[in-house]
Design an enzyme around this catalytic site. Structure first.
Site, PDB file in Angstrom:
ATOM      1  CB  CYS A   2      -0.953  -0.007   1.194  1.00 57.83           C
ATOM      2  SG  CYS A   2      -2.207  -1.290   1.052  1.00 57.83           S
ATOM      3  CG  HIS A   3       0.539   3.844   1.991  1.00 59.11           C
ATOM      4  ND1 HIS A   3      -0.452   3.091   2.588  1.00 59.11           N
ATOM      5  CD2 HIS A   3      -0.096   4.766   1.236  1.00 59.11           C
ATOM      6  CE1 HIS A   3      -1.628   3.556   2.211  1.00 59.11           C
ATOM      7  NE2 HIS A   3      -1.440   4.571   1.388  1.00 59.11           N
ATOM      8  N   GLY A   4       4.441   1.122   1.013  1.00 58.79           N
ATOM      9  CA  GLY A   4       5.871   0.832   0.960  1.00 58.79           C
ATOM     10  C   GLY A   4       6.563   0.633   2.292  1.00 58.79           C
ATOM     11  N   PRO A  13       6.563   4.510   6.305  1.00 64.94           N
ATOM     12  CG  PRO A  13       4.773   4.348   4.818  1.00 64.94           C
ATOM     13  CD  PRO A  13       6.231   4.033   4.957  1.00 64.94           C
TER      14      PRO A  13
END
Lengths: 404, 199
Positions: B162-164, B178
């Site tokens: 999703c956001h690494g 994140p």
């Protein structure tokens, strides 16, 4: 209290944008109500209370109820199991369901008393004809909502009750079969029926809420009738608030005491509020040995059963409800209240007894004696309305007082 | 009328009756709010039993606990070695930041490192601590198998699509992700050699 609130800056702000002060004055603090109302006038506000309870508890039950006739591993159905889950697993689910089930019966108790009050004191007469007609519409929608709701637990009484009632529509000539399939969504009561009944059971109370608004509006145009049944001098009225808000609140207290007793200690009311057979899951291959609708529909069920011809029975049942719409014009007497109509008073009391007898007959297993009793009661039910046409010719009414 | 009435008595009755009504209304709200909390059958499903012996060496299995995904990894000797040597890359190498990332049995530096009662079986909640996606299992070190979805000095572990966010093979979050925390450790215990009860 209300006056203090109405002097706050917040209220001023609201009033400039909504006209709240004018509404409160015209509907509450300066709305004139006859000073001589008795406790029979409490049932309108009680009906509103029960409607609110039904809508609130219904919204919460809909969070847990699943309208599906699909079979589960236990051999029951999704709908039946979801009701049992409400009773056993959902926190306070038993309470919310009993509040709703007892609320349904309470609603009819309250509304039937409200209607009886209207009949006894002639509240249906001019200028309150429209108020009465809206009330009859409310009664019909209530009966529909109750009927749809009764299918949802998908027990034996749910299933066979719905089968019998949808078959009624099938008795009508030409459109019968079409109507029947339209209601059922199939050739018998089944999963599609359950789904649409759930949808309609959610819709009808919303209709009710709107129409009740109309009922109250119509009331506030023509104002309340009173036990004397005479037009009221302005000097004989008192404002609704605080006098009748307090009286209604007292009625609410009495009502809630009885309601809570039933909810907590006797929710099934010996099989009258929740029929015992409905704890058996629906079985489309076996009808229960004795099948009867819930008590509030039994008078009309007896009218249906009193005729040899199926079509005639259905038409009579429809007519017994439809005739209520015409009551304001069937009754030709200028005098409203039974207090000044000695013959009407006897007739209307006999009518109340007749409806109770019809209810008793409809709840009992059919026997030849009960059938005859039911037929006589059915006869009187209709005779009552048509006798009103000619009654003023014979009845000597008592002189009306000028003021209460 | 008004001037004959005992106003203070009337006000007292007014406030007393209104107060009782308010208490009753407040009490009536309780069952309705309570009904929306997890029901008895939902609570009964709050524990999950699982036999970690069914997980092959090197294999990752995702099981359910309270409707949430849970990773069970059978870590081989080679995978266990990958836990060491990159502490400077981790936000919280000793799993101390918040209660959810630690457990009572993490009483030695070894256990804090391996984050498992039995080091060969890592059991953690499979929801990325950023926004709850399920990270992808990328156990081998370096970019050979994974391309540039992972950094060059990739120690092996998980990569959230999703956001690494990146986690090492002990599900500890790597700096620059994140995600704020390591993957959560839920309560669990061994009933026998391989039988685990989660919850």
């Amino acid at each position: 209290m209300l006056e203090k609130l109405m002097q706050t800056r917040l209220f001023k702000w609201l009033d400039e944008r909504s006209g709240a002060e004018a509404i409160i004055k015209s509907q509450l603090t300066e709305y004139p109500v006859p000073k001589n109302l008795n406790y029979m006038w409490n049932f309108g506000s009680l009906a509103l209370l029960v409607l609110t309870i039904q809508i609130l508890t219904g919204i919460f039950l809909a969070m847990f109820y699943k309208p599906s006739a699909a079979l589960t591993y236990g051999g029951y159905t999704v709908a039946f199991d979801s009701v049992e889950r409400i009773m056993r697993d959902v926190n306070f689910g038993w309470l919310i369901r009993y509040m709703h089930a007892v609320g349904a019966s309470s609603f009819f108790v309250v509304v039937y008393l409200h209607i009886a009050r209207g009949l006894y004191y002639g509240s249906y007469k001019g200028p309150r004809e429209l108020l009465w007609i809206i009330g009859v519409v409310i009664l019909l929608i209530m009966q529909g909502a109750a009927f749809f709701g009764y299918l949802l637990p998908w027990g034996q009484m749910s299933f066979w009750g719905a089968t019998v009632i949808t078959n009624l529509f099938g008795a009508l000539p030409v459109v019968g079969e079409f109507l029947q399939q339209l209601l059922r969504g199939g050739f018998s009561v089944g999963d599609p029926t359950l789904n649409r009944f759930f949808s309609l059971h959610y819709l009808f109370p919303l209709l009710l809420a709107a129409i009740v608004g109309g009922h109250i509006h119509a009331l506030h145009v023509v104002h309340s009738n009173n036990p004397e049944g005479i037009d009221i001098d302005k000097k004989d009225t008192i404002p609704f608030h605080p006098y009748y808000t307090v009286k209604d609140a007292f009625g609410v207290g009495v009502f809630l005491t009885i309601y809570c007793y039933i909810v907590f200690f006797n929710p099934q009311m010996g099989g009258y509020f929740i029929e015992v057979d409905n704890y058996t899951p629906a079985n489309n291959l076996q009808t229960p040995p004795h099948i009867a609708p819930v008590w509030y529909l039994t008078p009309w069920y007896t009218i249906l059963r009193s005729f040899e011809s199926k079509l005639l029975g259905v038409l009579a049942m429809g007519a017994s409800l439809a005739i209520l719409f015409f009551l304001p014009w069937l009754d030709r007497s200028k005098v409203r209240s039974s207090r000044y109509r000695p013959v009407y008073r006897q007739m209307v009391i006999l009518f109340f007894i007749c409806v109770i007898v019809l209810g008793y007959c409809g709840h009992s297993a059919p026997t030849p004696t009960l059938k005859l009793v039911g037929q006589i009661a059915t006869g009187y039910y209709f005779l009552f309305f048509f006798a009103l046409l000619v009654l003023p010719k014979f009845e000597k009414t008592k002189p009306l007082p000028d003021r209460v | 009328m008004t001037d004959q009435a005992d106003q203070s008595r009337r006000n007292f009755l007014y406030v007393a009756a209104g107060g009782m009504g308010a208490v009753a209304a407040g009490a009536a709200v309780v069952p309705f709010v309570a009904s929306m909390m997890p029901a008895a059958d939902t609570l009964a499903a709050a524990k999950t039993e699982f036999d970690v012996g069914t997980v092959e060496p090197g294999q990752l299995v995702v099981i359910q606990w309270q409707g949430k995904p849970v990773f069970v990894v059978h870590r081989t000797e080679a995978l266990l070695k990958q836990v060491d040597g990159h502490d400077e890359m981790l936000k919280d190498p000793n799993s101390e930041a918040i209660p959810e990332v630690q457990a009572e049995w993490m009483d030695t530096p070894e256990k804090r490192k391996y984050r498992a009662i039995k080091p060969e079986y890592l059991i953690v909640v499979a929801s990325c601590t950023h926004l709850g996606c399920i990270p992808l299992f990328k156990p081998t070190p370096g970019r050979k198998d994974w391309g540039d979805s992972v950094p060059e000095d990739w120690p092996g572990g998980w990569h959230c699509p999703c956001h690494g966010s990146l986690y090492d093979i002990s599900a500890r979050v790597i700096k620059g992700s994140p995600a704020p925390h390591n993957l959560h450790v839920m309560p669990y215990k061994y009933l026998s050699d391989t039988k685990v009860v989660i919850g």
